[in-house]
Design an enzyme around this catalytic site. Structure first.
Site, short mmCIF file in Angstrom:
data_model
loop_
_atom_site.label_atom_id
_atom_site.label_comp_id
_atom_site.label_asym_id
_atom_site.label_seq_id
_atom_site.Cartn_x
_atom_site.Cartn_y
_atom_site.Cartn_z
CG HIS A 1 -0.92 -0.39 7.60
ND1 HIS A 1 0.15 -0.29 8.62
CD2 HIS A 1 -1.50 0.74 7.30
CE1 HIS A 1 0.12 1.04 8.73
NE2 HIS A 1 -0.61 1.57 8.15
CB CYS B 1 3.75 -5.82 9.39
SG CYS B 1 3.95 -4.20 9.73
#
Lengths: 379, 578
Positions: free
Chosen positions: A156, A198
């Site tokens: 992440h 991301c």
């Protein structure tokens, strides 16, 4: 190319062809400039719902191993164990696709850093080579100035950072500085950096060392999406970018001529929903002339020799003068010995009266100096 | 050759059977004066598999691979030619002056009441016990290096073993040494892969062919271990040879792997069948425990075998059917062996000793550890030695220690307690307790939980912190006379713990590990605190500062364009502006 005793599995055909038939192929062979390949594959996420990040890393591990890089040259870091996790309905397996045909965990996997060992500090220490002296070789990145290194990160992330195990972060500035340290110590020849998180493109914005090529799964402001969930396992199995990357790599074999421009085309916006990005301005060679196998495969330079070597016989151990004392097996639970064992006094404690005596002495000296007349006010 | 720390990678597999075979079978005559002779191979490899159907329908399989080597690792010129003994372990022994080493990785907990006693006990998680040679001076430094090297060899996080979770027991483990009693570890294929690569035949021939990770980890209990120790070569025991035992114990569950049917076969358990024995093994056997099945009434075994063997193991005389894999006839016409066991085993004996442990209490401040030890013998009592190693962050109150059997106080005949030091070493408690016959002995101890520094918390602190298993060692009375002649040829599974006397045998039982929650802070607090503090400072103090120090001045409104030009011309002339 016969009679070579190889310890590591790699494909001889490419090298033999090039060495034996000199031509413009030789020029291409020697132009890549590297003599060995390394890979650092990191999964930074913990917990069962991040199964897909472990599957991502293991797919790249599988491809890299299949194309020839041996386990001794791969540093694999998985922050959590999904294969033998108690929630996994099929233990010792990690799947990348919901039809369960490809077990990317496999039977021959070696994880160098697992669980709590995957930290930002350890990652930076591996890259820069500053590890404590007792670290075993399998946990070190022993690259030199002729190594091509592949670094793959997944987890992440956000704009300018990547989260490690839900407790700490690495920023793009730190990463760029680590690569610069590697360049200054000449720890790589060329480096390919792939990140699947991301806003992944933010992680390579700050690079400034030469010979770096970077790929990311999404631009700043976009999220990288996961591919498909599996109802039996209950979580998403893989991320889209790595899923299509794995599909692309499955077509590559050690002798293929596909170059980096094909890699940049993996996962267009229609499949990935996010826009993959890449950066080649720091790279000296033209990406069109860089083979995929320069980073994902393994190179071994082989020298043929016609000389014979005489091997000496093994040294036969002379028994000599061994002491002929009787050995016995130790008694496993000698009850009488234990009961009569004197307890070991490790720390020395002063005798109990000592503190009292010390204070009495101090008081007496005080009253002697300042006069006995004060004593009657006390008693 | 220089010994490198840890091998190149997590595995070692330099010696292959073909290389080794060529070396020892036909040596070239030396040009020196010594007469040429075939050197007797000084190392020996045996493999065996024991299968025991359990009462509950599960099946217990135990692999043992033993390599014996007559050599001296402590010699001046280092050993350089390795044949069957793996080089990575040999270098570990000579570099770190190791006398004995036991390391085990276990997933799952051994349920003594349902499964009986295991052949080789092991606690959940990872356990490492090492005895060093007397000549070693710096034990702590060597221990740290050794754990790092072993973590590289076995791909395990053993490098978290340091002084905060290592103990030096005074009595529990003989000979004396230092050890780490269970660290919580997840065991998976990455631990099995290097373990398999230590075997002479790897996983390519012999019994190791059956070791496929997908089936092995889909089980109720999985334990793999490596034991290195010196053993007597013969009866007089004047010379010793080094023994390396690799053991793997698996219990397959009736419902998970067996699909509920009481029918087990090698293919069902391991998804493989056997085709040959390991070529370098001197013996390769499979033993099936058929003690309760003399007439074939409980379960049937196919293909049938005429070989039978009896052995005294765990205090009981058991009968085994033996399949010898070195004989071609075992494999039959199909060239492959797939054993079939149909039916259930009968009631088993109640194990004489077993133990439980749990945490009592409520809240996040205090608690109580209860350890229960059961003596199921009807009329004999025996002593047990209880070893407890509790991490420093559970502060034990030893004055609350109580040991009760049958409601009455039971005073231990020996207590050794070493208090913990914060962040340096754990608590160590050893007690020798006599268990009365047919009773339950309860040991209770109160503790208080400590608050850790915020960097000491793991990334998932709400999972809890593990406390390692207690170790209970005991000499349990045996029904049958044990065999005290330790050098006779015996099946491997019965010869691990040497027996000194005939009436009792040594048993070691591990309790469950405990999971305790420590008071965990809210890790998002630093961010919240910084935001709140900065807001208060900016709004509160800033406004006050402005009020106190701001001064007001009168300012003329700016004039129009014409007036500004006129002022400029006037300035140039030296005349005061409008």
């Amino acid at each position: 190319c016969v009679g070579i005793n190889l310890r590591y599995r790699f494909h001889v055909s490419l090298l033999c062809k090039l060495v034996s038939c000199f031509g413009d192929r030789a020029g291409q062979f020697f132009s890549s400039g590297h003599t060995n390949n390394w890979a650092v594959l990191v999964c930074t996420s913990r917990f069962w719902f991040n199964y897909r990040h472990v599957a991502n890393t293991l797919s790249v591990y599988r491809s890299v191993k299949r194309l020839g890089i041996p386990d001794s040259h791969i540093v694999l870091m998985l922050a959590d164990d999904m294969a033998c996790n108690h929630r996994n309905p099929k233990p010792a397996t990690v799947f990348s696709h919901k039809n369960m045909e490809l077990n990317v965990y496999g039977d021959d996997v070696e994880v160098d850093y697992r669980g709590y060992e995957v930290t930002v500090e350890n990652f930076l220490r591996i890259l820069t080579g500053r590890l404590p002296p007792s670290t075993p070789r399998s946990k070190r990145l022993l690259s030199d100035d002729r190594s091509n290194i592949l670094i793959y990160l997944t987890g992440h992330g956000g704009n300018g950072f990547l989260k490690f195990q839900d407790s700490e972060e690495i920023s793009n500035v730190e990463l760029a500085d680590a690569f610069e340290q590697m360049w200054q110590k000449r720890r790589y020849n060329e480096l390919l950096f792939i990140i699947d998180t991301c806003q992944g493109a933010s992680m390579y914005e700050r690079f400034y060392s030469p010979n770096l090529m970077a790929l990311a799964s999404s631009q700043v402001g976009e999220d990288s999406l996961s591919h498909q969930p599996d109802l039996a396992i209950g979580v998403h199995l893989m991320d889209r970018y790595t899923f299509y990357l794995l599909e692309f790599l499955e077509d590559i074999h050690p002798a293929s001529k596909t170059n980096m421009n094909d890699l940049f085309k993996v996962c267009p916006k229609s499949q990935c929903v996010s826009t993959p990005g890449h950066r080649t301005d720091l790279f000296l060679r033209d990406p069109g002339s860089v083979l995929i196998t320069d980073f994902f495969g393994s190179v071994r330079k082989v020298e043929l020799t016609m000389e014979t070597i005489n091997l000496t016989d093994p040294i036969d151990a002379e028994s000599g003068e061994l002491q002929k004392e009787m050995h016995t097996y130790a008694d496993q639970l000698p009850v009488s010995e234990i009961i009569h064992q004197k307890p070991k006094q490790k720390d020395w404690h002063p005798p109990d009266g000592f503190i009292l005596g010390l204070w009495t002495l101090i008081l007496l000296v005080f009253f002697q100096t300042y006069g006995v007349k004060h004593l009657k006010h006390i008693f | 050759p220089n010994i490198q720390q840890g091998r190149q990678r997590c595995i070692y597999g330099e010696v292959s059977p073909t290389e080794a075979g060529g070396g020892s079978d036909s040596p070239a005559p030396k040009p020196a004066a010594s007469p040429p002779s075939v050197p007797r191979p000084k190392d020996d490899f045996q493999e065996e598999l024991v299968i025991r159907p359990l009462h509950s329908g599960d099946i217990y399989t135990s692999f043992q691979f033993r390599t014996l080597w007559e050599t001296d690792f402590t010699r001046e010129n280092k050993v350089s030619h390795y044949r069957l003994f793996p080089k990575s372990l040999g270098q570990v022994i000579s570099k770190f002056s190791v006398r004995e080493l036991h390391i085990s990785f276990t997933q799952g907990y051994w349920r003594t009441m349902q499964w009986g006693q295991p052949y080789l006990p092991s606690p959940p998680g990872a356990e490492l016990w090492v005895w060093f040679q007397d000549s070693l001076t710096d034990v702590d430094g060597t221990w740290k290096e050794l754990t790092n090297v072993l973590s590289g060899i076995f791909c395990a996080s053993l490098n978290f073993i340091d002084s905060t979770n290592t103990v030096q027991p005074s009595a529990s483990f003989k000979p004396l040494g230092i050890g780490n009693v269970t660290d919580h570890q997840i065991v998976c294929t990455e631990n099995l892969t290097p373990w398999k690569k230590l075997l002479p035949c790897g996983s390519k021939a012999g019994l190791a062919v059956l070791l496929k990770s997908e089936k092995l980890f889909h089980s109720s209990f999985h334990s793999q271990a490596v034991h290195i120790r010196p053993v007597c070569k013969d009866d007089q025991c004047k010379t010793t040879s080094w023994e390396l035992r690799q053991t793997l114990n698996v219990v397959f569950d009736l419902h998970n792997s067996g699909q509920g049917k009481n029918e087990w076969s090698l293919f069902k358990m391991f998804s493989r069948t056997l085709t040959e024995a390991c070529p370098v093994a001197s013996s390769s056997k499979i033993y099936i425990d058929i003690t309760d099945n003399s007439q074939g009434e409980q379960f049937e075994l196919s293909p049938a075998t005429p070989l039978l063997s009896q052995a005294v193991v765990l205090g009981d005389r058991r009968t085994f059917s033996v399949y010898d894999l070195t004989q071609q006839i075992t494999f039959g016409t199909m060239r492959s062996l797939n054993l079939l066991i149909r039916g259930k085993s009968s009631d088993m004996l109640r194990p004489l000793l077993h133990a439980e442990r749990y945490v009592a209490g409520y809240g996040l401040q205090t608690g109580e550890i209860h350890t229960l030890m059961y003596n199921n013998h009807p009329y004999r009592s025996f002593p047990v030695l209880l070893l407890d190693s509790v991490p420093w962050y559970l502060r034990l109150y030893i004055h609350t220690l109580t040991v009760t059997s049958k409601g009455k106080d039971n005073k231990p005949s020996y207590i050794h307690y070493q208090p913990s030091k914060d962040r340096v070493r754990p608590h160590l408690l050893e007690m020798l307790v006599q268990l009365p016959p047919n009773s339950v002995t309860e040991v209770t101890l109160q503790f208080e939980r400590a608050l850790l520094k915020w960097t000491e918390y793991t990334p998932d602190p709400n999972h809890g912190f593990y406390v390692g298993s207690s170790v209970i060692s005991s000499l349990v009375p045996s029904i049958v006379a044990m065999d005290t002649n330790n050098s006779r040829e015996r099946p491997l599974f019965s010869s691990f713990f040497p027996s000194k006397e005939e009436s009792s045998y040594f048993v070691r039982v591990y309790t469950e590990p405990l999971l305790v929650n420590l008071p965990t802070p809210d890790f998002s607090m630093p961010y919240n605190v910084i935001c709140l503090t900065c807001t208060v400072v900016a709004v509160g103090y800033g406004s006050l500062y402005n009020l106190l120090t701001r001064s007001f001045q009168i300012e003329e409104p700016s004039p129009g364009l014409a007036k500004r030009i006129a002022n400029i011309i006037r300035k140039m002339r030296g005349v005061p502006p409008l």
